[in-house]
Write an enzyme that holds these catalytic residues in place. Structure first.
Site, PDB file in Angstrom:
ATOM      1  N   GLY A   1       0.764  -1.232   0.000  1.00 37.34           N
ATOM      2  CA  GLY A   1       0.000   0.000   0.000  1.00 37.34           C
ATOM      3  C   GLY A   1       0.796   1.282   0.000  1.00 37.34           C
ATOM      4  O   GLY A   1       0.321   2.314   0.469  1.00 37.34           O
TER       5      GLY A   1
ATOM      6  N   HIS B   1       0.976   1.251 -13.424  1.00 32.59           N
ATOM      7  CA  HIS B   1       1.828   0.144 -13.881  1.00 32.59           C
ATOM      8  C   HIS B   1       3.288   0.601 -13.810  1.00 32.59           C
ATOM      9  O   HIS B   1       3.619   1.694 -14.275  1.00 32.59           O
ATOM     10  CB  HIS B   1       1.462  -0.238 -15.322  1.00 32.59           C
ATOM     11  CG  HIS B   1       2.294  -1.390 -15.818  1.00 32.59           C
ATOM     12  ND1 HIS B   1       2.092  -2.669 -15.369  1.00 32.59           N
ATOM     13  CD2 HIS B   1       3.344  -1.435 -16.665  1.00 32.59           C
ATOM     14  CE1 HIS B   1       2.991  -3.468 -15.935  1.00 32.59           C
ATOM     15  NE2 HIS B   1       3.760  -2.746 -16.734  1.00 32.59           N
TER      16      HIS B   1
HETATM   17  C1  GRF Z   1       3.340  -1.084  -7.495  1.00 27.05           C
HETATM   18  O1  GRF Z   1       4.601  -1.349  -8.022  1.00 27.05           O
HETATM   19  C2  GRF Z   1       2.372  -0.822  -8.609  1.00 27.05           C
HETATM   20  O2  GRF Z   1       2.960  -0.253  -9.722  1.00 27.05           O
HETATM   21  C3  GRF Z   1       1.874  -2.186  -8.947  1.00 27.05           C
HETATM   22  O3  GRF Z   1       1.824  -2.871  -7.716  1.00 27.05           O
HETATM   23  C4  GRF Z   1       2.744  -2.291  -6.799  1.00 27.05           C
HETATM   24  C5  GRF Z   1       1.990  -1.936  -5.558  1.00 27.05           C
HETATM   25  O4  GRF Z   1       2.808  -1.491  -4.530  1.00 27.05           O
HETATM   26  N1  GRF Z   1       0.632  -2.112  -9.671  1.00 27.05           N
HETATM   27  P1  GRF Z   1       2.156  -0.862  -3.223  1.00 27.05           P
HETATM   28  O5  GRF Z   1       1.217  -1.907  -2.623  1.00 27.05           O
HETATM   29  O6  GRF Z   1       1.427   0.378  -3.605  1.00 27.05           O
HETATM   30  O7  GRF Z   1       3.305  -0.585  -2.307  1.00 27.05           O
END
Ligand code: GRF
Length: 208
Positions: A12, A108
């Site tokens: 998160g 992404h």
């Molecule tokens: C991020 O790298 C995002 O780009 C991908 O999933 C990851 C989530 O990380 N879709 P977090 O849970 O926000 O730390």
């Protein structure tokens, strides 16, 4: 006010960037109305609770075949104006993509159309970028349609790849320099009514 629902399945950190931007008055007046996760132990839920944000769990493991229907029901009940996918490792049901057309965004961790599509998630994206030897990567915020990482692109930010990078080091740089910046920025632009989609391409209106 734009009611935002954030769907998160992991640590998160992107959710945190959105919460921080909101508290700093940098979300164009959008508010995070709820955080939903398919995993009851997602740390994203703790982050939400710490900031007094409603949390919802639609437990994929427990629900099995009824997961998609329950997910749709839970989201519809909240009537969000915008759904933000921030680290959800599931394919969004086609029905949701249709009923929230151009109202679901995803972050992404690469410059789409590079290193995207089925199988490109998490560290795998950065491993692929390093394997290819690109000198520049980055992140993309885009609208979600029924095909992986395919919808109209809203914002992108480039990040330098450095000699000796590991996937973990590169992932962290992409998060810090791109993801945590452009995801809140995209929500702000949408909240301000500046994002239009025309023939599958985003136009950002300049209000000045
Ligand atoms: C991020 O790298 C995002 O780009 C991908 O999933 C990851 C989530 O990380 N879709 P977090 O849970 O926000 O730390």
């Amino acid at each position: 006010m734009l009611r935002v629902g954030v769907l998160a399945g992991g640590g998160g950190t992107n959710l945190q960037a959105i919460i921080d931007a909101g508290e700093a008055g940098k979300l164009g007046g959008a508010e995070v109305a709820f955080v939903l996760s398919d995993k009851p132990d997602a740390y994203a839920l703790e982050r939400a609770k710490k900031h007094g944000i409603k949390t919802i769990v639609v437990d994929k493991k427990q629900l099995g075949d009824s997961f998609e229907a329950e997910l749709i029901k839970a989201i519809d009940a909240e009537k969000p104006d915008l759904i933000v996918l921030a680290g959800l490792m599931i394919m969004i049901p086609a029905q949701l993509c249709r009923s929230y057309k151009n109202r679901i965004i995803n972050i992404h961790p690469a410059l789409i159309p590079s290193f995207c599509g089925k199988g490109y998630y998490g560290l795998r994206v950065h491993e692929a970028a390093l394997k290819k030897g690109v000198r520049v990567t980055g992140a993309t915020v885009h609208f979600v349609d029924e095909i992986y990482d395919n919808g109209p692109i809203i914002l992108q930010r480039a990040v330098e790849v450095k000699d000796g990078d590991t996937p973990e080091v590169l992932q962290r740089r992409v998060m810090e320099q791109a993801e945590w910046q452009i995801l809140p920025e995209a929500i702000k632009l949408i909240a301000e009514g500046r994002v239009e989609v025309e023939d599958g391409v985003v136009r950002i209106r300049d209000l000045s």
